[in-house]
Design a protein around this motif. Structure first.
Motif, mmCIF file in Angstrom:
data_model
loop_
_atom_site.group_PDB
_atom_site.id
_atom_site.type_symbol
_atom_site.label_atom_id
_atom_site.label_comp_id
_atom_site.label_asym_id
_atom_site.label_seq_id
_atom_site.Cartn_x
_atom_site.Cartn_y
_atom_site.Cartn_z
ATOM 1 N N TRP A 75 -11.860 12.711 -26.205
ATOM 2 C CA TRP A 75 -10.579 13.452 -25.594
ATOM 3 C C TRP A 75 -9.952 14.016 -26.489
ATOM 4 C CZ3 TRP A 75 -11.963 14.453 -20.902
ATOM 5 C CH2 TRP A 75 -12.632 13.603 -20.065
ATOM 6 N N LYS A 105 -8.117 16.764 -21.086
ATOM 7 C CA LYS A 105 -8.491 16.845 -19.565
ATOM 8 C C LYS A 105 -10.036 16.917 -19.440
ATOM 9 C CE LYS A 105 -4.507 16.067 -18.007
ATOM 10 N NZ LYS A 105 -3.926 14.695 -17.569
ATOM 11 N N LYS A 153 -11.271 14.182 -16.951
ATOM 12 C CA LYS A 153 -10.513 13.016 -16.949
ATOM 13 C C LYS A 153 -9.581 12.968 -15.742
ATOM 14 C CE LYS A 153 -7.812 10.360 -20.372
ATOM 15 N NZ LYS A 153 -7.280 10.582 -21.473
#
Length: 181
Positions: A75, A105, A153
């Motif tokens: 991420w 995200k 996510k």
């Protein structure tokens, strides 16, 4: 752990703690890769460049344990490109290109692999008079593979993952070596 590899384009099998390759389970992101008919897995078909994590587990459900291959989202990654190229004898080439892009995200991973080899090596045929030097023919390999994954996510502890893996392998069967003609 032992990986038996029989040359570029040929099968590569896994044995663990004395168990056969049909007794060792190979899993990629939760999907069992073992053959439904023979039980083994050809490791030479797996695009290793796309794998982030490899775990070897002792498991009561599999005599030979479990080789777990995983791809995970990073991420913190914004953009990364990697290229792995090999050139070997007998006109053997392989190339793997990996792209990782995203934000905190959404992450996208894509890997493309291409292998090509003539595998036309010389050998001495000890079964013929004079032990002549001969060359293996009809042993070409062409393989390409593409894998893509999209990670979304949803919250701190949950995510959605979408992925695909396409593969094409063309391998000629060489003539037998060392036969009386």
């Amino acid at each position: 752990i032992q990986v038996n590899e029989y040359g570029m384009g040929n099968i590569a099998s896994l044995t663990y703690r004395g168990a056969g390759d049909d007794q060792t389970k190979v899993i990629w992101n939760g999907v069992v890769l073992n053959s439904a008919t023979l039980g083994g897995t050809d490791l030479s078909l797996i695009p290793v460049a796309s794998i982030n994590k490899i775990l070897l587990e002792n498991n009561v459900n599999s005599i030979g344990g479990v080789l777990s291959l995983q791809t995970n989202a990073n991420w913190y990654n914004r953009f990364r490109v990697a290229n792995h190229s090999n050139i070997a004898s007998f006109d053997a080439y392989s190339n793997a290109l990996t792209l990782h892009a995203g934000n905190n995200k959404i992450q996208y991973h894509s890997t493309g692999v291409y292998q090509k080899s003539k595998n036309n090596y010389p050998y001495y045929d000890v079964y013929k008079d004079g032990i002549p030097l001969d060359t293996v023919s009809h042993n070409k390999l062409k393989l390409w593979s593409a894998s893509n994954e999209l990670f979304i996510k949803l919250s701190k502890n949950s995510q959605l993952t979408f992925g695909n893996w396409l593969l094409s392998k063309s391998k000629q069967i060489p003539q037998l070596m060392g036969i009386f003609a």
